[in-house]
Design an enzyme around this catalytic site. Sequence first.
Site, PDB file in Angstrom:
ATOM      1  N   SER A   1     -44.316 -58.674  -8.070  1.00 33.05           N
ATOM      2  CA  SER A   1     -44.067 -58.346  -9.471  1.00 33.05           C
ATOM      3  C   SER A   1     -44.854 -59.250 -10.412  1.00 33.05           C
ATOM      4  O   SER A   1     -45.441 -58.784 -11.387  1.00 33.05           O
ATOM      5  CB  SER A   1     -42.572 -58.437  -9.779  1.00 33.05           C
ATOM      6  OG  SER A   1     -41.904 -57.335  -9.202  1.00 33.05           O
TER       7      SER A   1
ATOM      8  N   ASN B   1     -41.061 -50.261  -4.054  1.00 27.48           N
ATOM      9  CA  ASN B   1     -40.159 -51.263  -3.504  1.00 27.48           C
ATOM     10  C   ASN B   1     -40.348 -52.686  -3.987  1.00 27.48           C
ATOM     11  O   ASN B   1     -39.478 -53.515  -3.784  1.00 27.48           O
ATOM     12  CB  ASN B   1     -40.288 -51.281  -1.978  1.00 27.48           C
ATOM     13  CG  ASN B   1     -39.895 -49.966  -1.367  1.00 27.48           C
ATOM     14  OD1 ASN B   1     -38.795 -49.487  -1.563  1.00 27.48           O
ATOM     15  ND2 ASN B   1     -40.821 -49.357  -0.645  1.00 27.48           N
ATOM     16  N   TYR B   2     -41.475 -52.987  -4.599  1.00 30.03           N
ATOM     17  CA  TYR B   2     -41.741 -54.384  -4.919  1.00 30.03           C
ATOM     18  C   TYR B   2     -41.996 -54.683  -6.386  1.00 30.03           C
ATOM     19  O   TYR B   2     -41.891 -55.814  -6.807  1.00 30.03           O
ATOM     20  CB  TYR B   2     -42.937 -54.882  -4.106  1.00 30.03           C
ATOM     21  CG  TYR B   2     -42.599 -55.059  -2.653  1.00 30.03           C
ATOM     22  CD1 TYR B   2     -41.808 -56.118  -2.242  1.00 30.03           C
ATOM     23  CD2 TYR B   2     -43.039 -54.149  -1.698  1.00 30.03           C
ATOM     24  CE1 TYR B   2     -41.477 -56.283  -0.914  1.00 30.03           C
ATOM     25  CE2 TYR B   2     -42.710 -54.302  -0.369  1.00 30.03           C
ATOM     26  CZ  TYR B   2     -41.925 -55.373   0.017  1.00 30.03           C
ATOM     27  OH  TYR B   2     -41.589 -55.523   1.332  1.00 30.03           O
ATOM     28  N   LEU B   3     -42.386 -53.682  -7.137  1.00 32.62           N
ATOM     29  CA  LEU B   3     -42.761 -53.949  -8.522  1.00 32.62           C
ATOM     30  C   LEU B   3     -41.607 -53.651  -9.458  1.00 32.62           C
ATOM     31  O   LEU B   3     -41.133 -52.517  -9.528  1.00 32.62           O
ATOM     32  CB  LEU B   3     -43.981 -53.107  -8.888  1.00 32.62           C
ATOM     33  CG  LEU B   3     -45.190 -53.365  -7.989  1.00 32.62           C
ATOM     34  CD1 LEU B   3     -46.331 -52.425  -8.338  1.00 32.62           C
ATOM     35  CD2 LEU B   3     -45.630 -54.818  -8.090  1.00 32.62           C
TER      36      LEU B   3
END
Length: 684
Positions: A515, A641-643
Amino acid sequence: MSGDHGRGDSQVNSGSKGSDTHKHKDKHKDKEHRHKDHKKDKEREKFKHSNSEHKEHSEKKHRDKDKERLKHSDSSSDKHREKHKDRDKEKRREEKGIKHKKKIKDKKGTDGKKVKKEEEEKWKWWEEERYTDGSKWRFLEHKGPVFAPPYEPLPDKVKFYYDGKPMKLSASAEEVATFFAKMLDHEYTTKDIFRKNFFKDWRKEMTSEEKSVITDLNKCDFSEMSEYFKAQSEARKQMSKEEKQKIKEENERLLQEYGFCIMDNHKERIGNFRIEPPGLFRGRGDHPKMGMLKRRIRPEDIIINCSKDSKHPKPPPGTKWKEVRHDNKVTWLASWTENIQGSIKYIMLNPSSRIKGEKDWQKYETARRLKKCVDRIRAQYREDWKSKEMRIRQRAVALYFIDKLALRAGNEKEEGETADTVGCCSLRVEHIKLYPKLDDQEYVVEFDFLGKDSIRYYNKIPVEKRVFKNLQLFLENKQPEDDLFDRLNTSILNKHLQELMDGLTAKVFRTYNASITLQQQLKELTSDDSIPAKILSYNRANRAVAILCNHQRAPPKTFEKSMQNLQNKIDEKQTQLSAARKQLKAAKADHKASHDDKSKKAVEVKRKAVQRIEEQLMKLQVQATDREENKQIALGTSKLNYLDPRISVAWCKKFGIPIEKIYNKTQREKFAWAIDMADKDYEF
DNA sequence: CGTGGGACTTGGATTGATGTCC
DNA sequence: GGACATCAATCCAAGTCCCACG
């Protein structure tokens, strides 16, 4: 399989991390503690069934249930600091009504086609309080899963041959044979392990006569079966509009009936309401169990989870569920045990649901808390590189890798049960190489291992001297197949992390670094150019993250061709452009000569044309660049899933980019909370 | 402590639907 | 309108992490 798409270059932001220990801004002693407060309250607080007497009017009943949601304790209030506390009253008013009611208007279009318009009242679960007692819901009602359709025997004309002679198979042997036949074109069926596993399991389904005849897979001829299935799928494609429409409607009906549940006061979409059909197990990479038979799941295998006072799902006629339970400490609606690994599979809600969304939101909040203390933690592990204790040094070096390279934690796995893949803690000596000097760099570590899904991780990266020396130490007197970090595992590491920050685990670093990288890259890359150019910048920022996280894909089969097509278009546009420019020039000359209005207009028209073509060309070029850079990189996983979606939402708002350019419909549903709450100044 | 089960997230591939171009 | 390309939905495997148990 995808063994050799390694990336040669090192990751994007290597310099930006790990090196900023000089900043000492972590004076705060995490105020936002006890996020994970439920850990303590083990008390099986039975929730009340105030009016569970009559089963019929479940709607009326669960309407009241929400009131029972525990009051917000100060421990979690920080989660809601996101600025709309003031809407509380409004929200409570809305709360009175039943939210999941849908208004559906069916209009007949002029052509008689049905135009369906659905207006769903949007429920903003993110403006509500969360359960703080560890329970996941108060009320849960659903229809149970949809089972795989029963096996349909092949028509008699489709034959299986053994040793060149046709042979009629029993129904169960035939079914398993069709699984193999359907995969005949796949590389899998050429692999020894696959064939061996398949054959072993297939024989179990045979009658004793079949078993005595069929002893060699190489003598089996499935080609007629395979052709038959190909023809079938071809026929499916050739179906008429009406037939396709009918299938679509049937699917829609099934979705409407089984695809939703009622959780607390709201109708929520279920993620996977279909039971996985039987088939051959397709493990990834070098999986020792590939080809084994995944057996058919029956109602007797299924555990149903729902609330006591709901209308329980009915098993198909003549069958029974394995069990019906009422566990509101978990989120799943149904589960069964799969026969390959013996693991449990679940039916759960869609990412757009409250229960998934809250968790997702919380994940990013934890990552943001890490942001506040990451400097302190980095300083700490650098200190630990000097520790007297080996286990602490190992822990510190591993954490450095997890932080700097966004490696996964790396749990141990049972040998022989799965493909041989590793993560950070499970790295072995054979997975790294040390170069005191490499080209013009010092202390270079080369990583080469298979990670999750047997995707290769290949990276050469210069590290600090102290790390390097430590690694040399760890390697001493070890064999290639020995563990690099022999005094470390994920549970030790996570226990340590937990002490550094509440809720901190190895994977939080991946979320955090992904992120923060997106945010930085967006700041750096966003041009004050056209919208397509801005979107290219976004994709590049996204790509930087995907590279960091090593999200790779096999290049699409049609990649080269479609690239060529695009290039052709570009060439064509270029010719068009020069033609248009010529015309403009001519028109100008014409105007200069005549000076009349008509020729002036002509110049304008031509100028516009040139401009338009230039724009089109630009767009195509941008598209080509984007696609080329994306050849082996998969953006989806990091995006999903990650940002932290609020970063993207803020960026869109700031630069006037329509959110649809970044998130498709599904993604917008999943990230509805972020789209609603983030403004243009949001900072991760 | 180690071990195994359980629940939940993350992951690339496949399938199916839709859009685009001639 | 059909061939092809692209995109989204679906699928289901493979991780992470936690907890109970001995």
